[in-house]
Write a protein that holds these residues in place. Structure first.
Motif, mmCIF file in Angstrom:
data_model
loop_
_atom_site.group_PDB
_atom_site.id
_atom_site.type_symbol
_atom_site.label_atom_id
_atom_site.label_comp_id
_atom_site.label_asym_id
_atom_site.label_seq_id
_atom_site.Cartn_x
_atom_site.Cartn_y
_atom_site.Cartn_z
ATOM 1 N N VAL A 86 63.820 14.757 10.989
ATOM 2 C CA VAL A 86 63.946 15.100 9.572
ATOM 3 C C VAL A 86 62.601 15.034 8.861
ATOM 4 N N ASN A 87 61.661 14.250 9.396
ATOM 5 C CA ASN A 87 60.340 14.133 8.783
ATOM 6 C C ASN A 87 59.249 14.798 9.631
ATOM 7 N N GLY A 88 59.661 15.678 10.529
ATOM 8 C CA GLY A 88 58.680 16.387 11.346
ATOM 9 C C GLY A 88 57.858 17.359 10.514
ATOM 10 N N LYS A 89 56.578 17.498 10.888
ATOM 11 C CA LYS A 89 55.666 18.358 10.135
ATOM 12 C C LYS A 89 55.322 19.610 10.920
ATOM 13 N N ASP A 90 55.104 20.715 10.171
ATOM 14 C CA ASP A 90 54.658 21.940 10.823
ATOM 15 C C ASP A 90 53.144 21.946 10.918
ATOM 16 N N GLN A 91 52.568 23.092 11.269
ATOM 17 C CA GLN A 91 51.122 23.155 11.475
ATOM 18 C C GLN A 91 50.312 22.900 10.209
ATOM 19 N N ASN A 92 50.961 22.986 9.048
ATOM 20 C CA ASN A 92 50.271 22.706 7.781
ATOM 21 C C ASN A 92 50.629 21.348 7.198
ATOM 22 N N GLY A 93 51.449 20.603 7.933
ATOM 23 C CA GLY A 93 51.826 19.276 7.462
ATOM 24 C C GLY A 93 53.069 19.272 6.589
ATOM 25 N N TRP A 94 53.725 20.413 6.457
ATOM 26 C CA TRP A 94 54.941 20.480 5.638
ATOM 27 C C TRP A 94 56.140 19.940 6.418
ATOM 28 N N THR A 95 56.937 19.108 5.741
ATOM 29 C CA THR A 95 58.220 18.663 6.277
ATOM 30 C C THR A 95 59.305 19.617 5.779
ATOM 31 N N PRO A 96 60.512 19.545 6.331
ATOM 32 C CA PRO A 96 61.617 20.348 5.782
ATOM 33 C C PRO A 96 61.842 20.074 4.292
ATOM 34 N N LEU A 97 61.596 18.839 3.858
ATOM 35 C CA LEU A 97 61.783 18.506 2.447
ATOM 36 C C LEU A 97 60.764 19.220 1.564
ATOM 37 N N HIS A 98 59.536 19.350 2.008
ATOM 38 C CA HIS A 98 58.535 20.139 1.275
ATOM 39 C C HIS A 98 59.058 21.561 1.064
ATOM 40 N N ARG A 99 59.562 22.136 2.154
ATOM 41 C CA ARG A 99 59.966 23.538 2.096
ATOM 42 C C ARG A 99 61.183 23.734 1.189
ATOM 43 N N ALA A 100 62.172 22.839 1.307
ATOM 44 C CA ALA A 100 63.368 22.953 0.466
ATOM 45 C C ALA A 100 63.026 22.709 -1.004
ATOM 46 N N ALA A 101 62.119 21.753 -1.253
ATOM 47 C CA ALA A 101 61.735 21.449 -2.637
ATOM 48 C C ALA A 101 61.003 22.622 -3.265
ATOM 49 N N PHE A 102 60.105 23.252 -2.507
ATOM 50 C CA PHE A 102 59.354 24.371 -3.054
ATOM 51 C C PHE A 102 60.263 25.560 -3.354
ATOM 52 N N LYS A 103 61.290 25.734 -2.506
ATOM 53 C CA LYS A 103 62.229 26.839 -2.717
ATOM 54 C C LYS A 103 63.325 26.503 -3.731
ATOM 55 N N GLY A 104 63.391 25.240 -4.151
ATOM 56 C CA GLY A 104 64.417 24.845 -5.110
ATOM 57 C C GLY A 104 65.791 24.727 -4.500
ATOM 58 N N ARG A 105 65.886 24.471 -3.212
ATOM 59 C CA ARG A 105 67.178 24.399 -2.525
ATOM 60 C C ARG A 105 67.737 22.987 -2.702
ATOM 61 N N ILE A 106 68.407 22.741 -3.824
ATOM 62 C CA ILE A 106 68.812 21.385 -4.171
ATOM 63 C C ILE A 106 69.817 20.800 -3.194
ATOM 64 N N GLU A 107 70.745 21.619 -2.678
ATOM 65 C CA GLU A 107 71.713 21.104 -1.722
ATOM 66 C C GLU A 107 71.022 20.701 -0.413
ATOM 67 N N SER A 108 70.030 21.487 -0.020
ATOM 68 C CA SER A 108 69.268 21.136 1.180
ATOM 69 C C SER A 108 68.464 19.865 0.944
ATOM 70 N N VAL A 109 67.883 19.746 -0.249
ATOM 71 C CA VAL A 109 67.131 18.541 -0.583
ATOM 72 C C VAL A 109 68.040 17.324 -0.486
ATOM 73 N N LYS A 110 69.271 17.447 -1.044
ATOM 74 C CA LYS A 110 70.223 16.326 -0.978
ATOM 75 C C LYS A 110 70.538 15.978 0.479
ATOM 76 N N ALA A 111 70.814 16.990 1.276
ATOM 77 C CA ALA A 111 71.176 16.741 2.674
ATOM 78 C C ALA A 111 70.032 16.058 3.422
ATOM 79 N N LEU A 112 68.821 16.532 3.177
ATOM 80 C CA LEU A 112 67.661 15.944 3.862
ATOM 81 C C LEU A 112 67.440 14.499 3.430
ATOM 82 N N LEU A 113 67.526 14.247 2.116
ATOM 83 C CA LEU A 113 67.345 12.883 1.618
ATOM 84 C C LEU A 113 68.421 11.959 2.163
#
Length: 470
Positions: free
Chosen positions: A371-398
């Motif tokens: 859940v806290n794995g980073k891509d080649q730029n250091g982004w976690t899934p939470l970074h990506r969901a937060a930037f896209k505004g995917r609140i349900e995904s943010v909740k699930a990840l948290l």
């Protein structure tokens, strides 16, 4: 008079043959013109040596032959330091005759009648002596002492054969001496491999240096020396070979079309992989089964090796082997769940977070995704969901343990990403889960304040957008 007899040699050489009756002959000459001389022969170790004539009489100006016998037969020469020696003692015999018992009594009594005419060192020579020195734990200084004598009884072709054994044993000094006395440094074994191949396979760095300095050459068609070094995790050997042998090629392949990187990957030797990559090794070469090094690392579950290979090439993650399988498929097939996230689930999890696929997120995490794995730029899934505004995904990840304050390679937290993109509800949710509004990035991101959520300001370096577009 200094002595009564003279030996025909200064040193007695005994050709040692394993398990056989070993003898040698020498001669003594009576120097007296008119008187016979009685002779006594002894050694320090009578349990090893005997004589055909321990007591004898030599007429005036005559000679007599004597046989030294090593008994009983032995599998190894009785080497001692200092070497054993024959002591020649003499007594003048005016009458010219005497019984054996009389001679024994005469030589047992000290006095001016007794002469010590000679001390003849005993040297063991021949290939069986050298074989013993190769296989024994004899000290280096003693090897030099015995070897120089032993070599005198060996023809050059035998020295060459012994050289191979010395290379494998790791006795660099012995290797050098055999070469100096005529051993062929470029002789090949039955498979056509050079002595360098034998030294590398055995892991003997000092021997390798001796062979290289003596002009030993390799043939890349049979001498897969870098492969051998990779198989035993010896970067030091690879460095010497790469520096000294101009024709070595880090991308050369063995009989299975595998490079040294393939070999290292199959064993999980990360240091070897990094060395190969640093000097031009290609991580994308396919072997006879169309497997990349990453396929082999994944098949064996070597996480660090897989990470190292992925740093060098993004393509290898998607390469298919002859059976149409990716590295991830081989990891799953062999139950190496520690590799799932690195090889595929990380990508799937980030994609699910980006498109707000909550079920996909839960499925990836259930299969072993980080859940806290980073891509080649250091982004976690939470970074990506937060930037896209995917609140349900943010909740699930948290709810599944996502850390709200992890930073990417430029120091951005998921909260920064949400604020930059203007997703107030996501930002508030992150703060409610511990995200720090005043967290600074590595690149000097402006601290977040409460009024930022009315008109979210751009960050100092809006790299989030650039990453997302990429």
């Amino acid at each position: 008079m200094d002595r009564l007899v003279k030996a025909d040699v200064k040193e007695v050489e005994l050709v040692f043959k394993r398990g056989q009756r070993n003898t040698t002959t020498f001669r003594l000459t009576n120097l007296m013109h008119t008187m016979s001389v009685a002779v006594s022969l002894t050694t320090k170790n009578p349990s090893f040596f005997s004589f055909n004539k321990p007591f004898s009489i030599i007429p005036p100006l005559s000679s007599s032959s004597y046989t030294l016998l090593l008994s009983p037969p032995s599998d190894q020469p009785p080497l001692t330091n200092p070497p054993d020696a024959i002591t020649v003692k003499t007594i003048m015999l005016p009458l010219g005759t005497a019984h054996h018992d009389d001679l024994s009594r005469l030589f047992s009594k000290p006095g001016p009648h007794l002469f010590k005419d000679a001390t003849l060192p005993i040297s063991f020579v021949g290939p069986h002596v050298i074989e013993h020195l190769v296989s024994s734990h004899t000290q280096i200084a003693e090897i030099d002492l015995f070897l120089n004598k032993a070599i005198s009884g060996c023809p050059v072709n035998q020295l060459t054969g012994l050289l191979k054994s010395a290379v494998v044993s790791g006795k660099a000094k012995l290797v050098g001496t055999l070469i100096d006395h005529g051993g062929d440094v470029n002789d090949k074994d039955s498979k056509g491999r050079s002595l360098i191949s034998l030294a590398v396979q055995a892991g003997h760095l000092e021997v390798l240096n001796v062979l290289i300095s003596s002009g030993c050459e390799i043939d890349n068609s049979v001498d897969h020396v870098l492969h051998h070094a990779a198989a035993i995790n010896r970067v030091d050997l690879m460095e010497v070979l790469f520096r000294a042998c101009k024709n070595v090629d880090l991308n050369s392949v063995d009989f299975c079309d595998r490079t040294p990187i393939h070999i290292a990957a199959s064993y999980g030797y990360t240091d070897v992989i990094r060395f190969c990559l640093s000097v031009g090794g290609n991580p994308e070469v396919l072997d006879v089964n169309r497997c990349t090094p990453l396929h082999l690392a994944a098949q064996e579950g070597h996480l660090d090796a897989a990470e190292c290979l992925l740093e060098a090439s993004s393509f290898v993650k998607y390469a298919l082997n002859k059976q149409g399988k990716t590295a991830f498929a081989l990891a799953v097939e062999n139950g190496h769940s520690n590799l799932y996230d690195l090889l595929q689930l990380g990508d799937a999890l980030n994609r699910a977070a980006r498109i707000d696929n909550v079920n996909g997120i839960k499925s990836c995490l259930a299969e072993g995704g980080n859940v806290n794995g980073k891509d080649q730029n250091g982004w976690t899934p939470l970074h990506r969901a937060a930037f896209k505004g995917r609140i349900e995904s943010v909740k699930a990840l948290l709810n599944h343990g996502a850390k709200a304050n992890l930073v990417d390679d430029n120091g951005y937290t998921p909260l920064h990403c949400a604020v930059e993109a203007g997703h107030v509800q996501v930002a508030l949710l992150l703060i409610a889960h511990g995200a720090k509004a005043n967290e600074r990035s590595l690149k000097g991101v402006v601290p977040l304040k409460s009024d930022c959520f009315k008109n979210p300001p751009p960050l100092v370096q809006p790299l989030c957008c650039e990453k997302e577009r990429a």
